[in-house]
Scaffold this motif. Structure first.
Motif, PDB file in Angstrom:
ATOM      1  N   PRO A  67       0.829  -1.211   0.000  1.00 36.46           N
ATOM      2  CA  PRO A  67       0.000   0.000   0.000  1.00 36.46           C
ATOM      3  C   PRO A  67       0.862   1.259   0.000  1.00 36.46           C
ATOM      4  O   PRO A  67       1.987   1.262   0.487  1.00 36.46           O
ATOM      5  CB  PRO A  67      -0.803  -0.116   1.291  1.00 36.46           C
ATOM      6  N   SER A  68       0.318   2.314  -0.575  1.00 40.38           N
ATOM      7  CA  SER A  68       1.025   3.598  -0.569  1.00 40.38           C
ATOM      8  C   SER A  68       0.158   4.630   0.154  1.00 40.38           C
ATOM      9  O   SER A  68      -1.079   4.585   0.092  1.00 40.38           O
ATOM     10  CB  SER A  68       1.331   4.052  -1.994  1.00 40.38           C
ATOM     11  N   TYR A  69       0.838   5.531   0.841  1.00 43.28           N
ATOM     12  CA  TYR A  69       0.151   6.510   1.671  1.00 43.28           C
ATOM     13  C   TYR A  69       0.518   7.912   1.231  1.00 43.28           C
ATOM     14  O   TYR A  69       1.609   8.161   0.721  1.00 43.28           O
ATOM     15  CB  TYR A  69       0.534   6.314   3.141  1.00 43.28           C
ATOM     16  N   ASN A  70      -0.395   8.838   1.459  1.00 46.69           N
ATOM     17  CA  ASN A  70      -0.145  10.253   1.209  1.00 46.69           C
ATOM     18  C   ASN A  70       0.753  10.799   2.312  1.00 46.69           C
ATOM     19  O   ASN A  70       0.904  10.184   3.370  1.00 46.69           O
ATOM     20  CB  ASN A  70      -1.475  11.021   1.183  1.00 46.69           C
ATOM     21  N   PRO A  71       1.349  11.986   2.089  1.00 51.80           N
ATOM     22  CA  PRO A  71       2.215  12.572   3.125  1.00 51.80           C
ATOM     23  C   PRO A  71       1.490  12.822   4.451  1.00 51.80           C
ATOM     24  O   PRO A  71       2.113  12.787   5.513  1.00 51.80           O
ATOM     25  CB  PRO A  71       2.681  13.894   2.510  1.00 51.80           C
ATOM     26  N   ASP A  72       0.186  13.030   4.397  1.00 55.94           N
ATOM     27  CA  ASP A  72      -0.565  13.270   5.638  1.00 55.94           C
ATOM     28  C   ASP A  72      -0.944  11.969   6.351  1.00 55.94           C
ATOM     29  O   ASP A  72      -1.554  11.999   7.418  1.00 55.94           O
ATOM     30  CB  ASP A  72      -1.812  14.099   5.363  1.00 55.94           C
ATOM     31  N   GLY A  73      -0.594  10.812   5.784  1.00 54.33           N
ATOM     32  CA  GLY A  73      -0.848   9.524   6.423  1.00 54.33           C
ATOM     33  C   GLY A  73      -2.105   8.825   5.940  1.00 54.33           C
ATOM     34  O   GLY A  73      -2.386   7.704   6.353  1.00 54.33           O
ATOM     35  N   SER A  74      -2.860   9.479   5.061  1.00 54.80           N
ATOM     36  CA  SER A  74      -4.067   8.836   4.548  1.00 54.80           C
ATOM     37  C   SER A  74      -3.697   7.857   3.430  1.00 54.80           C
ATOM     38  O   SER A  74      -2.676   8.006   2.757  1.00 54.80           O
ATOM     39  CB  SER A  74      -5.053   9.885   4.025  1.00 54.80           C
ATOM     40  N   LEU A  75      -4.539   6.867   3.268  1.00 53.79           N
ATOM     41  CA  LEU A  75      -4.282   5.805   2.296  1.00 53.79           C
ATOM     42  C   LEU A  75      -4.492   6.319   0.875  1.00 53.79           C
ATOM     43  O   LEU A  75      -5.543   6.839   0.535  1.00 53.79           O
ATOM     44  CB  LEU A  75      -5.217   4.614   2.571  1.00 53.79           C
ATOM     45  N   ARG A  76      -3.460   6.204   0.042  1.00 54.49           N
ATOM     46  CA  ARG A  76      -3.567   6.578  -1.363  1.00 54.49           C
ATOM     47  C   ARG A  76      -4.010   5.379  -2.202  1.00 54.49           C
ATOM     48  O   ARG A  76      -4.909   5.473  -3.018  1.00 54.49           O
ATOM     49  CB  ARG A  76      -2.230   7.098  -1.891  1.00 54.49           C
ATOM     50  N   ARG A  77      -3.348   4.239  -1.985  1.00 53.21           N
ATOM     51  CA  ARG A  77      -3.648   3.030  -2.747  1.00 53.21           C
ATOM     52  C   ARG A  77      -3.420   1.835  -1.836  1.00 53.21           C
ATOM     53  O   ARG A  77      -2.376   1.718  -1.198  1.00 53.21           O
ATOM     54  CB  ARG A  77      -2.726   2.943  -3.965  1.00 53.21           C
ATOM     55  N   ALA A  78      -4.401   0.913  -1.791  1.00 54.81           N
ATOM     56  CA  ALA A  78      -4.306  -0.242  -0.900  1.00 54.81           C
ATOM     57  C   ALA A  78      -3.444  -1.349  -1.487  1.00 54.81           C
ATOM     58  O   ALA A  78      -2.974  -2.216  -0.771  1.00 54.81           O
ATOM     59  CB  ALA A  78      -5.693  -0.781  -0.594  1.00 54.81           C
ATOM     60  N   GLY A  79      -3.233  -1.347  -2.779  1.00 55.66           N
ATOM     61  CA  GLY A  79      -2.491  -2.422  -3.430  1.00 55.66           C
ATOM     62  C   GLY A  79      -3.440  -3.519  -3.872  1.00 55.66           C
ATOM     63  O   GLY A  79      -4.601  -3.568  -3.486  1.00 55.66           O
ATOM     64  N   GLU A  80      -2.927  -4.413  -4.692  1.00 54.53           N
ATOM     65  CA  GLU A  80      -3.736  -5.526  -5.181  1.00 54.53           C
ATOM     66  C   GLU A  80      -3.906  -6.574  -4.092  1.00 54.53           C
ATOM     67  O   GLU A  80      -3.081  -6.697  -3.200  1.00 54.53           O
ATOM     68  CB  GLU A  80      -3.068  -6.154  -6.411  1.00 54.53           C
ATOM     69  N   ASP A  81      -4.962  -7.341  -4.203  1.00 56.57           N
ATOM     70  CA  ASP A  81      -5.247  -8.380  -3.233  1.00 56.57           C
ATOM     71  C   ASP A  81      -4.283  -9.561  -3.434  1.00 56.57           C
ATOM     72  O   ASP A  81      -4.196 -10.114  -4.526  1.00 56.57           O
ATOM     73  CB  ASP A  81      -6.697  -8.842  -3.395  1.00 56.57           C
ATOM     74  N   LEU A  82      -3.581  -9.941  -2.387  1.00 58.54           N
ATOM     75  CA  LEU A  82      -2.636 -11.048  -2.477  1.00 58.54           C
ATOM     76  C   LEU A  82      -3.324 -12.410  -2.436  1.00 58.54           C
ATOM     77  O   LEU A  82      -2.686 -13.423  -2.686  1.00 58.54           O
ATOM     78  CB  LEU A  82      -1.608 -10.957  -1.347  1.00 58.54           C
ATOM     79  N   ASP A  83      -4.598 -12.426  -2.108  1.00 61.74           N
ATOM     80  CA  ASP A  83      -5.359 -13.676  -2.081  1.00 61.74           C
ATOM     81  C   ASP A  83      -6.173 -13.876  -3.349  1.00 61.74           C
ATOM     82  O   ASP A  83      -7.049 -14.741  -3.388  1.00 61.74           O
ATOM     83  CB  ASP A  83      -6.292 -13.702  -0.874  1.00 61.74           C
ATOM     84  N   ALA A  84      -5.899 -13.110  -4.367  1.00 63.84           N
ATOM     85  CA  ALA A  84      -6.659 -13.207  -5.616  1.00 63.84           C
ATOM     86  C   ALA A  84      -6.386 -14.553  -6.293  1.00 63.84           C
ATOM     87  O   ALA A  84      -5.261 -15.038  -6.292  1.00 63.84           O
ATOM     88  CB  ALA A  84      -6.282 -12.069  -6.556  1.00 63.84           C
ATOM     89  N   PRO A  85      -7.417 -15.142  -6.875  1.00 65.66           N
ATOM     90  CA  PRO A  85      -7.204 -16.411  -7.582  1.00 65.66           C
ATOM     91  C   PRO A  85      -6.531 -16.177  -8.934  1.00 65.66           C
ATOM     92  O   PRO A  85      -6.416 -15.049  -9.406  1.00 65.66           O
ATOM     93  CB  PRO A  85      -8.619 -16.958  -7.757  1.00 65.66           C
ATOM     94  N   GLY A  86      -6.087 -17.252  -9.534  1.00 68.02           N
ATOM     95  CA  GLY A  86      -5.495 -17.165 -10.870  1.00 68.02           C
ATOM     96  C   GLY A  86      -3.990 -17.040 -10.817  1.00 68.02           C
ATOM     97  O   GLY A  86      -3.302 -17.818 -10.152  1.00 68.02           O
ATOM     98  N   LEU A  87      -3.469 -16.065 -11.524  1.00 73.58           N
ATOM     99  CA  LEU A  87      -2.020 -15.903 -11.659  1.00 73.58           C
ATOM    100  C   LEU A  87      -1.348 -15.588 -10.323  1.00 73.58           C
ATOM    101  O   LEU A  87      -0.260 -16.099 -10.035  1.00 73.58           O
ATOM    102  CB  LEU A  87      -1.710 -14.810 -12.685  1.00 73.58           C
ATOM    103  N   THR A  88      -1.991 -14.778  -9.497  1.00 69.83           N
ATOM    104  CA  THR A  88      -1.415 -14.452  -8.188  1.00 69.83           C
ATOM    105  C   THR A  88      -1.277 -15.713  -7.344  1.00 69.83           C
ATOM    106  O   THR A  88      -0.262 -15.925  -6.684  1.00 69.83           O
ATOM    107  CB  THR A  88      -2.295 -13.421  -7.461  1.00 69.83           C
ATOM    108  N   GLU A  89      -2.279 -16.557  -7.404  1.00 64.55           N
ATOM    109  CA  GLU A  89      -2.243 -17.814  -6.671  1.00 64.55           C
ATOM    110  C   GLU A  89      -1.102 -18.711  -7.171  1.00 64.55           C
ATOM    111  O   GLU A  89      -0.397 -19.337  -6.381  1.00 64.55           O
ATOM    112  CB  GLU A  89      -3.592 -18.509  -6.857  1.00 64.55           C
ATOM    113  N   PHE A  90      -0.914 -18.757  -8.477  1.00 68.00           N
ATOM    114  CA  PHE A  90       0.172 -19.545  -9.053  1.00 68.00           C
ATOM    115  C   PHE A  90       1.529 -18.981  -8.637  1.00 68.00           C
ATOM    116  O   PHE A  90       2.464 -19.746  -8.361  1.00 68.00           O
ATOM    117  CB  PHE A  90       0.043 -19.578 -10.579  1.00 68.00           C
TER     118      PHE A  90
END
Length: 176
Positions: free
Chosen positions: A67-90
């Motif tokens: 995840p990436s955060y703004n300078p004020d500490g708020s969430l900018r991007r949570a990132g992709e789900d690591l439990d996603a099926p398919g290629l991530t699972e592989f």
């Protein structure tokens, strides 16, 4: 409570990435310690070559899901789900198999590196079964080729369908 799901995903991703990196660091440190002290017969070339895919995938997952955060500490991007099926699972399967393979090499010696071939063998198996499944589904759509099916020969039909054929074919609808 804005973006509660995104915040939960960010915390889960951060925790899982930290755990993964610590396990990887411990596994590689133990292997290198054993290589340098007790078991100098363990091959460093094979270690570098066969550990590289797991490490590259791990760093790719890091870039993808951190995840990436703004300078004020708020969430900018949570990132992709690591439990996603398919290629991530592989990709996770490859990371886990790299860990298992490192343990087996530490216990059994250099011959255990051959077990790393399970990954490409499984990838080939998955590709072949997927391709044959797609081929058979397209064959069903196009009529299936030259041989007649059991249903068109009168076998496998229900009793109702057989009675309708004896009476002269399909039931006709009368419009008024």
């Amino acid at each position: 409570m804005a973006q509660k799901a995104a915040k939960t995903l960010a915390v889960r991703n951060t925790s899982r990435l930290k755990q993964t990196h610590l396990i990887t660091l411990a596994m590689h440190a133990i292997f290198l310690f054993l290589r340098l002290t007790l078991r100098s017969s363990l091959s460093l070339k094979r270690y570098v070559l066969l550990s590289a895919p797991g490490l590259l995938i791990e760093f790719y997952l890091e870039k993808l899901a951190r995840p990436s955060y703004n300078p004020d500490g708020s969430l900018r991007r949570a990132g992709e789900d690591l439990d996603a099926p398919g290629l991530t699972e592989f990709m996770w399967d490859i990371v886990y198999w790299t860990w298992i393979n490192l343990i087996l090499v530490m216990v059994l010696g250099n011959r255990a590196w051959w077990l790393y071939l399970v990954i490409p063998a499984y990838a080939i198996y998955a590709a072949v079964t997927t391709a044959t499944g797609i081929k058979s589904s397209f064959a069903g759509l196009a009529g299936g080729g030259g041989e007649p099916s059991a249903a068109s020969q009168g076998q496998g039909q229900s009793k109702r369908q057989q009675k309708m054929e004896k009476r002269g074919g399909a039931q006709r609808v009368a419009y008024r």
